[in-house]
Design a protein around this motif. Sequence first.
Motif, PDB file in Angstrom:
ATOM      1  N   LYS A   1      -0.368  -0.077  12.160  1.00 22.21           N
ATOM      2  CA  LYS A   1      -1.324  -0.843  13.785  1.00 22.21           C
ATOM      3  C   LYS A   1      -2.308  -0.810  13.119  1.00 22.21           C
ATOM      4  O   LYS A   1      -2.538  -2.152  13.639  1.00 22.21           O
ATOM      5  N   GLU A   2      -3.215  -0.329  12.455  1.00 16.53           N
ATOM      6  CA  GLU A   2      -5.142  -0.789  12.275  1.00 16.53           C
ATOM      7  C   GLU A   2      -5.435  -1.547  11.050  1.00 16.53           C
ATOM      8  O   GLU A   2      -5.897  -2.730  11.242  1.00 16.53           O
ATOM      9  N   ILE A   3      -4.302  -1.904   9.866  1.00 19.04           N
ATOM     10  CA  ILE A   3      -4.327  -2.812   8.902  1.00 19.04           C
ATOM     11  C   ILE A   3      -3.090  -3.942   9.276  1.00 19.04           C
ATOM     12  O   ILE A   3      -1.834  -3.522   7.839  1.00 19.04           O
ATOM     13  N   PRO A   4      -3.027  -4.769   9.914  1.00 18.60           N
ATOM     14  CA  PRO A   4      -1.748  -5.356   9.400  1.00 18.60           C
ATOM     15  C   PRO A   4      -1.397  -6.486   8.801  1.00 18.60           C
ATOM     16  O   PRO A   4      -0.745  -7.196   8.423  1.00 18.60           O
TER      17      PRO A   4
ATOM     18  N   VAL B   1       0.483  -1.238   0.059  1.00 18.46           N
ATOM     19  CA  VAL B   1       0.162   0.103  -0.325  1.00 18.46           C
ATOM     20  C   VAL B   1       1.024   1.347   0.240  1.00 18.46           C
ATOM     21  O   VAL B   1       1.719   1.223   0.431  1.00 18.46           O
ATOM     22  N   THR B   2       0.430   2.268  -1.109  1.00 19.67           N
ATOM     23  CA  THR B   2       1.738   3.318  -1.294  1.00 19.67           C
ATOM     24  C   THR B   2       0.485   4.351  -1.765  1.00 19.67           C
ATOM     25  O   THR B   2      -0.483   4.383  -1.173  1.00 19.67           O
ATOM     26  N   GLY B   3       1.264   5.570  -1.710  1.00 23.81           N
ATOM     27  CA  GLY B   3       0.394   6.677  -1.721  1.00 23.81           C
ATOM     28  C   GLY B   3       0.015   8.211  -1.106  1.00 23.81           C
ATOM     29  O   GLY B   3       0.796   7.402   0.347  1.00 23.81           O
ATOM     30  N   CYS B   4      -0.855   8.366  -1.277  1.00 21.52           N
ATOM     31  CA  CYS B   4      -1.825   9.805   0.068  1.00 21.52           C
ATOM     32  C   CYS B   4      -2.320   9.298   0.895  1.00 21.52           C
ATOM     33  O   CYS B   4      -1.439   9.752   2.010  1.00 21.52           O
ATOM     34  N   LEU B   5      -3.377   8.388   1.053  1.00 20.28           N
ATOM     35  CA  LEU B   5      -3.436   7.992   2.351  1.00 20.28           C
ATOM     36  C   LEU B   5      -2.587   7.362   3.261  1.00 20.28           C
ATOM     37  O   LEU B   5      -2.691   8.143   4.645  1.00 20.28           O
ATOM     38  N   SER B   6      -1.706   6.636   2.989  1.00 16.55           N
ATOM     39  CA  SER B   6      -0.362   6.327   3.806  1.00 16.55           C
ATOM     40  C   SER B   6       0.102   6.745   4.225  1.00 16.55           C
ATOM     41  O   SER B   6       1.096   6.907   5.118  1.00 16.55           O
ATOM     42  N   GLU B   7       0.867   8.133   3.322  1.00  9.99           N
ATOM     43  CA  GLU B   7       1.054   8.791   4.157  1.00  9.99           C
ATOM     44  C   GLU B   7       1.176   9.733   4.959  1.00  9.99           C
ATOM     45  O   GLU B   7       1.711   9.728   5.615  1.00  9.99           O
ATOM     46  N   ARG B   8      -0.252  10.212   4.326  1.00 12.12           N
ATOM     47  CA  ARG B   8      -0.466  11.358   5.430  1.00 12.12           C
ATOM     48  C   ARG B   8      -0.865  10.283   6.629  1.00 12.12           C
ATOM     49  O   ARG B   8      -0.941  10.494   8.199  1.00 12.12           O
ATOM     50  N   TYR B   9      -1.688   9.177   6.824  1.00 15.87           N
ATOM     51  CA  TYR B   9      -1.753   8.042   8.243  1.00 15.87           C
ATOM     52  C   TYR B   9      -0.947   7.171   8.171  1.00 15.87           C
ATOM     53  O   TYR B   9      -1.213   6.407   9.105  1.00 15.87           O
TER      54      TYR B   9
END
Length: 433
Positions: A89-92, A75-83
Amino acid sequence: MKKLYIASLGCVKNLIDSEVMLGKLKNEYEITLNPNEADLIIVNTCGFINLAKEESIDTILELANEKKENAKLVVTGCLSERYKDILPKEIPEVDIWSGVGDFNRIDEIIKSNSKKVFSNKVFLIHNEDRVITGSSYHAYIKLSEGCNQKCSFCAIPSFKGKLQSREIEEIINEIKRLKDKGYKDFSLASQDSSSYLRDKGIRDGLERLIDEIDKIDDINVRILYLYPATTTKRLIRKIFSSKNVVNYFDIPIQHITPKMLKIMKRPGSVNKLKELLNEMKREDSFVRTSIIVGHPGESHEDFEELMKFLEEYNFDRINVFAYSDEEGTNAYKRKDKLPDAIIEARVKEVEKVVEKTTQKALKKYLNKEIECFFDGLTEDGLFYSVRPKLWEREIDGDILINDSEIQNLKVGNIYKVKVNELAGNQLIGKIIG
């Protein structure tokens, strides 16, 4: 070869980054449209507004559930950068997390087996090889990354950083390379295209780029995302006089009252904004905008003024966004937020206006002969699909063809189309030359 499934969410700027990743992985993976058979799954996320964030999370969870044993989920991109401090921790179930800094290193990241890879920089394409997706003749070109604007509702600068522009020569070389591969229709994209090269102290960067684009033969170019405060009448006139850049103006106004533009931290006067829009509006131009409904502080009078202006100006297309409350923005801190019910009601009202203005814009094409790109059969196989040279791919629609005087039609070729009918919001025509 191993198989790769990629989900590219959000804007076309994300798509360009996804195409860079495909370019880095093309020698080791072949693309599959079935995530169940993929050895590697990549989700390039969007973190712009709540709806986009929800789509990204849903996509990650769905693909985590679908992936086969021993497949990797990246998983990459804006959402993963922002959070980046929360999501791992939330999506192992995700094997590797990355942000917006390392699309050109995706092959190294996958081989490293690191659980998290987040750089302190934002990736901007330079001369990386891309695998263009979705079209055999159209490609997006990224002008810059990041944004220097401070709009009250937008969190993008917090994770995409300040404006950084590509060099003109680099962009021209990319267009030429793609042209040599058969691409002839291009859309230039960034967060704020009219500010192109201002980070390097050049105020007329987009005009200089247009001059260089006009030295290339046989291409069709559209510019996306003009910002009102950095758009000038001189730039508009440059577009109108260009050989290759079509008269397409994508300028998100967001609102129209002085009070709301000030609250939204959108610099410039309403009078200047209207002057720019009037300069763009000609018989042979196409003007698209975006608005936000229900921003904190928006009164009933502000909303009515916006509705009135949309009706009077008659944009060719309008994107309507309900206000999304984004942490880290100025709007998020305001106390005068509107109830969701009022926002939803206003969105429905403005959508009725949009329906009328879109119909009016489409009626302009009736009984006209226009040049269109040929896109082949529609999914149901009942019609051919063509797109006017002026219209942006996917977002502005198409014209359905139920008759043709020309045989052996080829995808990407330009044909003359006579528009005969408007059914709902769908134009129908005939290829005549």
